[in-house]
Enzyme design. Structure first.
Site, mmCIF file in Angstrom:
data_model
loop_
_atom_site.group_PDB
_atom_site.id
_atom_site.type_symbol
_atom_site.label_atom_id
_atom_site.label_comp_id
_atom_site.label_asym_id
_atom_site.label_seq_id
_atom_site.Cartn_x
_atom_site.Cartn_y
_atom_site.Cartn_z
ATOM 1 N N SER A 1 27.485 -9.953 11.543
ATOM 2 C CA SER A 1 27.538 -8.906 12.548
ATOM 3 C C SER A 1 27.597 -9.422 13.989
ATOM 4 O O SER A 1 27.976 -8.681 14.886
ATOM 5 C CB SER A 1 26.315 -7.985 12.418
ATOM 6 O OG SER A 1 25.118 -8.717 12.681
ATOM 7 N N SER B 1 24.635 -13.244 9.494
ATOM 8 C CA SER B 1 25.308 -12.765 10.703
ATOM 9 C C SER B 1 25.453 -13.751 11.843
ATOM 10 O O SER B 1 26.109 -13.429 12.833
ATOM 11 C CB SER B 1 24.620 -11.512 11.227
ATOM 12 O OG SER B 1 25.061 -10.409 10.487
ATOM 13 N N LYS C 1 23.732 -11.203 22.216
ATOM 14 C CA LYS C 1 24.076 -10.140 21.277
ATOM 15 C C LYS C 1 23.387 -8.868 21.743
ATOM 16 O O LYS C 1 22.217 -8.906 22.150
ATOM 17 C CB LYS C 1 23.607 -10.534 19.867
ATOM 18 C CG LYS C 1 24.017 -9.549 18.773
ATOM 19 C CD LYS C 1 23.593 -10.045 17.389
ATOM 20 C CE LYS C 1 24.087 -9.146 16.272
ATOM 21 N NZ LYS C 1 23.670 -9.622 14.933
HETATM 22 N N1 GLN Z 1 26.532 -8.792 6.299
HETATM 23 C C1 GLN Z 1 25.138 -8.596 5.964
HETATM 24 C C2 GLN Z 1 24.823 -7.128 6.069
HETATM 25 O O1 GLN Z 1 25.707 -6.394 6.274
HETATM 26 C C3 GLN Z 1 24.268 -9.396 6.875
HETATM 27 C C4 GLN Z 1 24.188 -8.851 8.245
HETATM 28 C C5 GLN Z 1 23.273 -9.617 9.134
HETATM 29 O O2 GLN Z 1 22.982 -10.804 8.869
HETATM 30 N N2 GLN Z 1 22.764 -8.955 10.152
HETATM 31 O O3 GLN Z 1 23.725 -6.691 5.944
#
Ligand code: GLN
Length: 486
Positions: free
Chosen positions: A151, A175, A76
Site C-alpha cells: 500500500s 506494504s 506516507k
Molecule cells: N496487501 C496487504 C493487504 O492488503 C498488506 C497491506 C499492508 O501491508 N498494509 O492487507
C-alpha cells in the site's frame, strides 16, 4: 541534486555545499512538475516545508546539526503530522488535519529533517497496488501503465522518480517490501515494536509496523537511527537500548549462512523473478556466504491466516470512523443510526468495506472459535517455522513478490489475486520479524525485481550490512527509470 542518495545529500548539507532551503526547493519544484504523472503525493505544502528548511539552515549555522538535519523526507499519508492534512488515502479523512505528530514524525522533526509532502497509498493501507486511494492510483515510474505496488506505493514511486531521497512507509503484510520491489528501490520493515505506532493510523495493530524507503541500505540505516526507539504511548513499543543501525556496515559476510526456503523457490514465481533472485544468491555465494536449504512448512497458510486476522483487527480499528469524532460525515440523515450508516457507506471504499465485513464476520459469536482462534494458532505455527529455520541460518532470502509490476486494473477486480501478491511477505508480519527488499535485477520488460532479506528478531543492523555488501558489488539500485527529468 536529486540523483544523490540520502547519505550524500546529508553530507552536502552538513558541509554547507547546499542549504536545506535550496535542496527542499529543488525537490518541491520536481514534485510540482512531475507529480501529475505519477500521483505519488497527495499533499505538498511548500510554505510548511520551507519553514522547516529555514529552521534547519539556522540549526546548521549554529553548529547543532544532526545527520538528517535539512534533508527532505516524504511521509506516507498514514502518519499524523501536526498541521498537515492526513488522509490515509480515504474520503473518510480527506479533510482531516492532524492535531498532533506521530512518534515517527516527532523523531524526524527532532533530527531536523524536512517534511516534503504526504504520499499516496491504498485506502487505509489495504492493498498491494496503490489503486484504491480516494486520490486516484499511483503510477509506477518504470512504466506508467503498471502499478508501483502497495500500500505504500506513493512513497516507493516518490523515491524511484527522485521526488524525494527517502520516504516512510508502513508494512502490515508487505506494504513496504512489495512496493520497494515493484518500484525498484530499497525498503525495510523492522521487527514489530521497534518503531512506535503512535500517530500511525491503525489498520491491523498486531501486524502494522513503520519503516522506510530509500535507494541504498546505507540510507535506510540513517532513517532507522531516526525512527526507531521506545515510546510509552504505544503499548507494544519495545523498551531497548538505542542502536546505531549502521554499526555493522562493511563487516565481512564470509561464513554467513543464507537460508533459502524451498517454499520461496517453488512454482508460481515468474521465471524472470526467479532468475534474478537466483543470480543474487549466486552473488552472495561468491562473497563467501553459505546457502542452506530451509523449510517453512506452514508458509502456504500465511495468506488465509492473514485475511482472517488483519480484517478482524481492521473491523475494530475502523469502528472509530463514525462521523462524530472526526473525518467525513454524510449529510441528509434522519437519525443517529442513519448518520452512522450513511457516513460509513459514503466514506469508505469497496476494499475497506470488504475487510470490515470479513472482520466482523470472523469475530462474531459462533465463528470466533472457527476462524479467529484457529488463525491465531496457525500464526504461532508460522512463527515457529521461522524460529526453527533461524537455528540453521543467519538470514533468509527469496523473492519479495512472485511477479514484477502488474498492469493498472489487472487485479483490481479480483481481490484474491491481489492478496496473493503478498504471498512471500505476509508470513514475516505474522511472525513479527524484520524484512527488507532491495533491487536485484530486471525482467524482460525492464521492470525491477526485488530480493527479500528476512532476519531474525532485532537483526536489522546485520540485514542492512548484507544488503549493503550486495549494493557495493552490484549497480541495480543505482538505475533510474527514464522520464524523470524536468
Ligand atoms: N496487501 C496487504 C493487504 O492488503 C498488506 C497491506 C499492508 O501491508 N498494509 O492487507
Amino acid at each position: 541534486m536529486h540523483d544523490l542518495t540520502l547519505t550524500q545529500l546529508s553530507a552536502e548539507i552538513a558541509a554547507k555545499r547546499a542549504s536545506s532551503v535550496e535542496v527542499v526547493t529543488h525537490f518541491i519544484k520536481r514534485i510540482n512538475a512531475l507529480n501529475r504523472k505519477y500521483n505519488a503525493y497527495i499533499t505538498v505544502d511548500e510554505e510548511r516545508s520551507l519553514a522547516q528548511a529555514r529552521a534547519a539552515d539556522a540549526r546548521i549555522a549554529a553548529g547543532a546539526a544532526a545527520p538528517l538535519t535539512g534533508v527532505p523526507i516524504a511521509h506516507k499519508d498514514i502518519f499524523c503530522a501536526r498541521g498537515w492534512r492526513t488522509t490515509c488515502g480515504s474520503k473518510m479523512l480527506a479533510d482531516f488535519v492532524a492535531p498532533y505528530d506521530a512518534h515517527v514524525i516527532e523523531r524526524f522533526n527532532a533530527a531536523g529533517a524536512v517534511i516534503v509532502g504526504k504520499t499516496n497509498m491504498d485506502e487505509f493501507a489495504m492493498g498491494s497496488s496503490s489503486e484504491t486511494s480516494h486520490f486516484g492510483p499511483v503510477r509506477n515510474p518504470w512504466n506508467l501503465e503498471t502499478v508501483p505496488g502497495g500500500s505504500s506505493g506513493g512513497s516507493a514511486a516518490a523515491v524511484a522518480a527522485r521526488l524525494a531521497p527517502a520516504a516512510t512507509g508502513t508494512d502490515t503484510g508487505g506494504s513496504i517490501r512489495q512496493p520497494a520491489a515493484l518500484a525498484g528501490v530499497s525498503g525495510i520493515k523492522p521487527t514489530y515494536g521497534v518503531v512506535s505506532r503512535y500517530g500511525m493510523i491503525a489498520f491491523a495493530s498486531s501486524l502494522d509496523q513503520g519503516g522506510a524507503f530509500a535507494r541504498t541500505a546505507e540510507d535506510l540505516a540513517l532513517l532507522m537511527n531516526a525512527m526507531a526507539g521506545f515510546d510509552a504511548r504505544d503499548s507494544t513499543s519495545l523498551e531497548r537500548e538505542p542502536e546505531e543501525y549502521a554499526r555493522e556496515l562493511g563487516r565481512p559476510l564470509a561464513g554467513l549462512r543464507v537460508g533459502l526456503p524451498a517454499e520461496f523457490f517453488a512454482e508460481g514465481v515468474a521465471p524472470d523473478v526467479a532468475r534474478a533472485v537466483e543470480g543474487a544468491v549466486a552473488k552472495f555465494k561468491a562473497m563467501g556466504c553459505e546457502p542452506i536449504e530451509v523449510h517453512l512448512p506452514n508458509m502456504a497458510l500465511s495468506v488465509p491466516v492473514y485475511y482472517v486476522l488483519a480484517p478482524a483487527e481492521a473491523s475494530s480499528n475502523l469502528a472509530r470512523y463514525d462521523g462524530v469524532r472526526y473525518g467525513y460525515r454524510a449529510g441528509g440523515y434522519n437519525d443517529l443510526i442513519d448518520m452512522y450508516k450513511k457516513t460509513r457507506a459514503e466514506g469508505f471504499g469497496a476494499e475497506v468495506k470488504r475487510r470490515i465485513l470479513i472482520g466482523t464476520y470472523v469475530l462474531s459469536h459462533g465463528y470466533y472459535d472457527a476462524y479467529y482462534i484457529q488463525a491465531q494458532k496457525v500464526r504461532r505455527l508460522i512463527a515457529r517455522d521461522f524460529r526453527d529455520a533461524f537455528t540453521k541460518c543467519d538470514v533468509i532470502m527469496g523473492p519479495t513478490s512472485p511477479t514484477t509490476a502488474f498492469r493498472l486494473g489487472e487485479k483490481a477486480g479480483d481481490p484474491v489475486q491481489m492478496y496473493l501478491s503478498d504471498i512471500f511477505t505476509i508470513a514475516v508480519n505474522l511472525a513479527g520479524l524484520p524484512g527488507m527488499s532491495i533491487p536485484c535485477g530486471f525482467d524482460a520488460k525492464g521492470l525491477p525485481v526485488g530480493l527479500q532479506i528476512i532476519g531474525n528478531y532485532f537483526s536489522e543492523a546485520q540485514m542492512l550490512n548484507v544488503a549493503h555488501h550486495y549494493q557495493q558489488a552490484t549497480d541495480w539500485h543505482t538505475r533510474a527509470p527514464s522520464g524523470i527529468d524536468l
